[in-house]
Motif scaffolding. Sequence first.
Motif, PDB file in Angstrom:
ATOM      1  N   ARG A  74      -8.424   7.663   8.874  1.00  0.00           N
ATOM      2  CA  ARG A  74      -7.256   7.984   8.041  1.00  0.00           C
ATOM      3  C   ARG A  74      -5.970   7.453   8.671  1.00  0.00           C
ATOM      4  N   ARG A  75      -5.862   7.567  10.001  1.00  0.00           N
ATOM      5  CA  ARG A  75      -4.654   7.079  10.671  1.00  0.00           C
ATOM      6  C   ARG A  75      -4.517   5.557  10.578  1.00  0.00           C
ATOM      7  N   LEU A  76      -5.622   4.863  10.408  1.00  0.00           N
ATOM      8  CA  LEU A  76      -5.561   3.404  10.281  1.00  0.00           C
ATOM      9  C   LEU A  76      -4.869   2.950   9.003  1.00  0.00           C
ATOM     10  N   LEU A  77      -4.661   3.856   8.063  1.00  0.00           N
ATOM     11  CA  LEU A  77      -3.964   3.490   6.834  1.00  0.00           C
ATOM     12  C   LEU A  77      -2.513   3.093   7.102  1.00  0.00           C
ATOM     13  N   VAL A  78      -1.932   3.560   8.215  1.00  0.00           N
ATOM     14  CA  VAL A  78      -0.555   3.175   8.558  1.00  0.00           C
ATOM     15  C   VAL A  78      -0.482   1.707   8.979  1.00  0.00           C
ATOM     16  N   PRO A  79      -1.278   1.256   9.983  1.00  0.00           N
ATOM     17  CA  PRO A  79      -1.250  -0.177  10.289  1.00  0.00           C
ATOM     18  C   PRO A  79      -1.737  -1.042   9.131  1.00  0.00           C
ATOM     19  N   LEU A  80      -2.624  -0.502   8.289  1.00  0.00           N
ATOM     20  CA  LEU A  80      -3.064  -1.263   7.122  1.00  0.00           C
ATOM     21  C   LEU A  80      -1.886  -1.554   6.196  1.00  0.00           C
ATOM     22  N   ALA A  81      -1.039  -0.556   5.974  1.00  0.00           N
ATOM     23  CA  ALA A  81       0.150  -0.760   5.148  1.00  0.00           C
ATOM     24  C   ALA A  81       1.049  -1.838   5.745  1.00  0.00           C
ATOM     25  N   CYS A  82       1.219  -1.825   7.056  1.00  0.00           N
ATOM     26  CA  CYS A  82       2.059  -2.827   7.734  1.00  0.00           C
ATOM     27  C   CYS A  82       1.474  -4.227   7.594  1.00  0.00           C
ATOM     28  N   LEU A  83       0.157  -4.332   7.710  1.00  0.00           N
ATOM     29  CA  LEU A  83      -0.494  -5.642   7.579  1.00  0.00           C
ATOM     30  C   LEU A  83      -0.341  -6.190   6.159  1.00  0.00           C
ATOM     31  N   PHE A  84      -0.494  -5.337   5.160  1.00  0.00           N
ATOM     32  CA  PHE A  84      -0.288  -5.777   3.780  1.00  0.00           C
ATOM     33  C   PHE A  84       1.145  -6.267   3.580  1.00  0.00           C
ATOM     34  N   ALA A  85       2.110  -5.522   4.102  1.00  0.00           N
ATOM     35  CA  ALA A  85       3.512  -5.906   3.953  1.00  0.00           C
ATOM     36  C   ALA A  85       3.793  -7.238   4.638  1.00  0.00           C
ATOM     37  N   ALA A  86       3.276  -7.411   5.858  1.00  0.00           N
ATOM     38  CA  ALA A  86       3.503  -8.647   6.605  1.00  0.00           C
ATOM     39  C   ALA A  86       2.868  -9.844   5.902  1.00  0.00           C
ATOM     40  N   GLY A  87       1.644  -9.661   5.422  1.00  0.00           N
ATOM     41  CA  GLY A  87       0.946 -10.763   4.770  1.00  0.00           C
ATOM     42  C   GLY A  87       1.619 -11.218   3.491  1.00  0.00           C
ATOM     43  N   THR A  88       2.037 -10.274   2.663  1.00  0.00           N
ATOM     44  CA  THR A  88       2.679 -10.650   1.403  1.00  0.00           C
ATOM     45  C   THR A  88       4.072 -11.243   1.629  1.00  0.00           C
ATOM     46  N   LEU A  89       4.801 -10.754   2.630  1.00  0.00           N
ATOM     47  CA  LEU A  89       6.102 -11.357   2.963  1.00  0.00           C
ATOM     48  C   LEU A  89       5.917 -12.794   3.445  1.00  0.00           C
ATOM     49  N   ALA A 112       4.751  -3.888  -1.237  1.00  0.00           N
ATOM     50  CA  ALA A 112       5.261  -2.515  -1.274  1.00  0.00           C
ATOM     51  C   ALA A 112       4.301  -1.599  -2.036  1.00  0.00           C
ATOM     52  N   ALA A 113       3.714  -2.114  -3.113  1.00  0.00           N
ATOM     53  CA  ALA A 113       2.760  -1.320  -3.885  1.00  0.00           C
ATOM     54  C   ALA A 113       1.506  -1.008  -3.057  1.00  0.00           C
ATOM     55  N   LEU A 114       1.046  -1.987  -2.294  1.00  0.00           N
ATOM     56  CA  LEU A 114      -0.121  -1.769  -1.444  1.00  0.00           C
ATOM     57  C   LEU A 114       0.187  -0.767  -0.328  1.00  0.00           C
ATOM     58  N   ALA A 115       1.377  -0.883   0.264  1.00  0.00           N
ATOM     59  CA  ALA A 115       1.777   0.058   1.314  1.00  0.00           C
ATOM     60  C   ALA A 115       1.894   1.473   0.750  1.00  0.00           C
ATOM     61  N   ALA A 116       2.457   1.593  -0.448  1.00  0.00           N
ATOM     62  CA  ALA A 116       2.582   2.907  -1.081  1.00  0.00           C
ATOM     63  C   ALA A 116       1.207   3.500  -1.382  1.00  0.00           C
ATOM     64  N   THR A 117       0.254   2.648  -1.786  1.00  0.00           N
ATOM     65  CA  THR A 117      -1.106   3.124  -2.039  1.00  0.00           C
ATOM     66  C   THR A 117      -1.739   3.644  -0.755  1.00  0.00           C
ATOM     67  N   CYS A 118      -1.469   2.981   0.368  1.00  0.00           N
ATOM     68  CA  CYS A 118      -1.965   3.469   1.668  1.00  0.00           C
ATOM     69  C   CYS A 118      -1.429   4.872   1.956  1.00  0.00           C
ATOM     70  N   ALA A 119      -0.145   5.082   1.675  1.00  0.00           N
ATOM     71  CA  ALA A 119       0.460   6.390   1.917  1.00  0.00           C
ATOM     72  C   ALA A 119      -0.162   7.455   1.022  1.00  0.00           C
ATOM     73  N   VAL A 120      -0.368   7.116  -0.249  1.00  0.00           N
ATOM     74  CA  VAL A 120      -0.998   8.051  -1.182  1.00  0.00           C
ATOM     75  C   VAL A 120      -2.419   8.364  -0.731  1.00  0.00           C
ATOM     76  N   GLN A 121      -3.138   7.334  -0.296  1.00  0.00           N
ATOM     77  CA  GLN A 121      -4.519   7.540   0.150  1.00  0.00           C
ATOM     78  C   GLN A 121      -4.585   8.446   1.375  1.00  0.00           C
ATOM     79  N   SER A 122      -3.672   8.246   2.314  1.00  0.00           N
ATOM     80  CA  SER A 122      -3.653   9.068   3.524  1.00  0.00           C
ATOM     81  C   SER A 122      -3.415  10.537   3.183  1.00  0.00           C
ATOM     82  N   ARG A 123      -2.462  10.790   2.314  1.00  0.00           N
ATOM     83  CA  ARG A 123      -2.164  12.170   1.939  1.00  0.00           C
ATOM     84  C   ARG A 123      -3.323  12.789   1.166  1.00  0.00           C
ATOM     85  N   LEU A 124      -3.948  11.992   0.279  1.00  0.00           N
ATOM     86  CA  LEU A 124      -5.081  12.482  -0.502  1.00  0.00           C
ATOM     87  C   LEU A 124      -6.246  12.863   0.399  1.00  0.00           C
TER      88      LEU A 124
END
Length: 423
Positions: free
Chosen positions: A290-305, A391-403
């Motif tokens: 579950r904690r890996l969802l944070v670096p996953l969000a960062c990787l998605f953001a970096a890749g799309t940028l 941003a949408a992928l990062a937000a999904t990571c946050a939603v998934q972590s909370r869920l």
Amino acid sequence: MRRTPLKDRIPGGTDGRRMLLIGFIDKSGTGLWATSIALYFTYVSGLGIGQIGLLVGVSGGFGIIGAPLAGRLADRFPLTRLLIGGQLLRAAALLALLTTDTYALLLLYSAIGAVPDRGTNVLTKLYATRVAGPERVRYQAINRTVGNLGWSVGGLGAAAALSVATSTAFQLLLIGNALTYLVMATLTLRCAEPPAPVRVAAAPGPHPDATQPAPPTSPWRDRAFLLFTANESVLSLHDSILQVALPLWIVHATDAPVGLAPALMVVNSVLVVLFQVPLARFGATTEAARRLLVPLACLFAAGTLAFAASAAGGPALAIAALTAGIIALTFAEIVQATVSWELSVALAPAEAQGSYLGVHALAPATQRFAGPLLLTGVISAGPLAWPVLGAALAATCAVQSRLVRRTLTRPSLSVPTATVSEH
């Protein structure tokens, strides 16, 4: 210091290693045939482009039912028998293509073969989950690495055969893939049936989950799991980005050479082979995953940028930005696979584990259908659409972590469980 033999570092014992070999053979055969399907129907069956597109689309859509169906059956019948049945059905459906050029029959046989093809993925994951126990994440990482190697071997074999480009060559590729299914069925016969998990009863006394209602045994009535699966389909978009968006973006929006696309796909494959297993240890428990969802969000953001930056102008910038983007998204792929393996099992009640994993398998299937359409829209919208997607992928990571944090108030399969053998 004495090093542990390689065979002892693979979870699951002899059956685990045998199933890895089966997976390698499976992916080798698929790599042999997947690159030549369209050419077979063109040169052997005489179909047109529209007919081939419809055949592949319809059979793929029909095959979606294979995942939940296999999961449902796995809660009622031994896994090894289902695996053998699926492998034999795949071989029969494939060989049936050799018997006819009638379009309706080709469509029927392709659709029939797609069902066990999708279902086998669920059964293999479930077998790994049971045979590897608490080391299932590491086992799945090894299995994914072996699968990538199998694809490469099969692809090289197909490339050699396709250089001949005769009807006989295409037919031999089909027969070769069918033979791999028969070999897999023979090897599966030698695999022992793994024990099915049963949760340990809670210890007497107060328990923080005592007021929680019992989880539903059907995934279709488990709203939290359905939302988790829907989020998974979004987080699986890295697949369509690499397979569909990358070549189109290079051609239509950047100054990078067209030949960069296959080169970057090689980079992706090499990184997965090198890092999938080592990085799996960071998601070996439910909370760690579950904690890996944070670096996953960062990787998605970096890749799309990085993809957005690749359109700023000039071949040097485009090559550098796209390379950085692929590296980031490849590590996102690795991390997401690890997270998905652990959390999908942890959220599944033991008494309906197969059904839950079958429904979870709809996530990548949905992504394969909706992902290309979404990403062609992103490409059409221009560079600014990439940060929005990130941003949408990062937000999904946050939603998934909370869920996941909220849902996992019930016992997880990451903690020790009692098991009983299936008979």
